[in-house]
Design an enzyme around this catalytic site. Structure first.
Site, PDB file in Angstrom:
ATOM      1  N   GLU A  81      -0.990  -8.328   5.596  1.00 14.35           N
ATOM      2  CA  GLU A  81      -0.591  -8.332   6.956  1.00 14.35           C
ATOM      3  C   GLU A  81      -1.719  -8.620   7.680  1.00 14.35           C
ATOM      4  O   GLU A  81      -1.905  -8.769   8.739  1.00 14.35           O
ATOM      5  CB  GLU A  81       0.274  -7.503   7.327  1.00 14.35           C
ATOM      6  N   HIS A 121      -3.520  -5.192   1.831  1.00 16.78           N
ATOM      7  CA  HIS A 121      -2.850  -5.407   2.970  1.00 16.78           C
ATOM      8  C   HIS A 121      -2.625  -6.624   3.682  1.00 16.78           C
ATOM      9  O   HIS A 121      -3.504  -7.424   4.451  1.00 16.78           O
ATOM     10  CB  HIS A 121      -3.309  -4.393   4.002  1.00 16.78           C
ATOM     11  N   CYS A 137       0.830  -1.011   0.035  1.00 16.40           N
ATOM     12  CA  CYS A 137      -0.160   0.002   0.172  1.00 16.40           C
ATOM     13  C   CYS A 137       0.863   1.259   0.107  1.00 16.40           C
ATOM     14  O   CYS A 137       1.461   1.656  -1.215  1.00 16.40           O
ATOM     15  CB  CYS A 137      -0.955  -0.241   1.173  1.00 16.40           C
TER      16      CYS A 137
HETATM   17  N1  GLN Z   1      -3.837   6.304   0.891  1.00 19.82           N
HETATM   18  C1  GLN Z   1      -2.641   6.109   1.491  1.00 19.82           C
HETATM   19  C2  GLN Z   1      -1.306   6.756   0.794  1.00 19.82           C
HETATM   20  O1  GLN Z   1      -1.631   7.362  -0.306  1.00 19.82           O
HETATM   21  C3  GLN Z   1      -2.311   4.620   1.471  1.00 19.82           C
HETATM   22  C4  GLN Z   1      -2.997   3.857   2.197  1.00 19.82           C
HETATM   23  C5  GLN Z   1      -2.574   2.713   2.909  1.00 19.82           C
HETATM   24  O2  GLN Z   1      -1.239   2.543   3.012  1.00 19.82           O
HETATM   25  N2  GLN Z   1      -3.480   1.797   3.370  1.00 19.82           N
HETATM   26  O3  GLN Z   1      -0.279   6.855   1.105  1.00 19.82           O
END
Ligand code: GLN
Length: 191
Positions: free
Chosen positions: A171, A169, A79
């Site tokens: 994890e 995610h 992410c």
């Molecule tokens: N929206 C976050 C970003 O732009 C990422 C979201 C996340 O890691 N769950 O950094």
């Protein structure tokens, strides 16, 4: 085997729990001197990429981490971690490590509707659970980048050399297959 987990912000504790359950020692990377230690793999967790990007620079971790990634240390980025690796972030002039030849879009599913669950094929691992939280997706990959997963037509997982990057995610789900595959990579890297 030891894995360094970037621990300045975001969902690092969950990654440490999964890795430790798989029998791997983790070190939390919180400041410059932490990244001077030796570790066989690096996890870049989810969270807020703008905050993480700022902190890794302010805390003197940026150069050493970038060097390790470029040097071939296996990386699992989830992410916000994917955003840190990407060579280009749409609508932003900022690049963090820039070691992954891919273009990402932040908050790509919309800020409010950006959280959902899916189960899709991931590389050779079969269907895996995928929890998305204000997730980015990968809009474009350059040659050499292997697409591992697509969700709703958008690229949600890639591998490029030593870097595995996903927009969800792993994890947070009780299925540690992606971590296990990453740990295998860490064990086989030629030094
Ligand atoms: N929206 C976050 C970003 O732009 C990422 C979201 C996340 O890691 N769950 O950094």
């Amino acid at each position: 085997m030891r894995i360094g987990v970037l621990a300045v912000q975001g969902a690092f504790a969950e990654h440490i729990r999964v890795a430790e359950e798989l029998g791997v020692e983790c070190v939390e990377l919180r400041q410059g001197r932490d990244v001077e230690q030796t570790f066989d793999g690096l996890i870049l967790p989810g969270g807020e990429s703008t905050v993480q990007g700022k902190l890794i620079r302010e805390l003197d971790m940026y150069d050493r981490l970038k060097e390790k990634i470029a040097d071939g240390t296996p990386v699992l980025a989830t992410c916000a971690g994917l955003i840190l690796l990407a060579e280009k972030i749409i609508d932003s002039g900022t690049v963090h490590f820039g070691t992954l030849p891919a273009v990402v879009r932040r908050n790509a599913y919309g800020r409010q509707l950006g959280s959902f669950y899916a189960e899709e094929e991931f590389g050779d691992l079969g269907k895996v659970p995928m929890t998305f939280i204000r997730a980015p997706y990968i809009e474009e990959v350059k040659p050499g980048v292997e697409v591992l997963a697509r969700v709703d037509g958008h690229i949600a997982g890639v591998r490029y050399k030593n870097q595995i990057a996903v927009s969800f995610h792993p994890e947070l789900d009780r299925n540690p297959v992606i971590h296990r595959q990453f740990i295998e990579m860490c064990g086989t890297k030629n030094r």
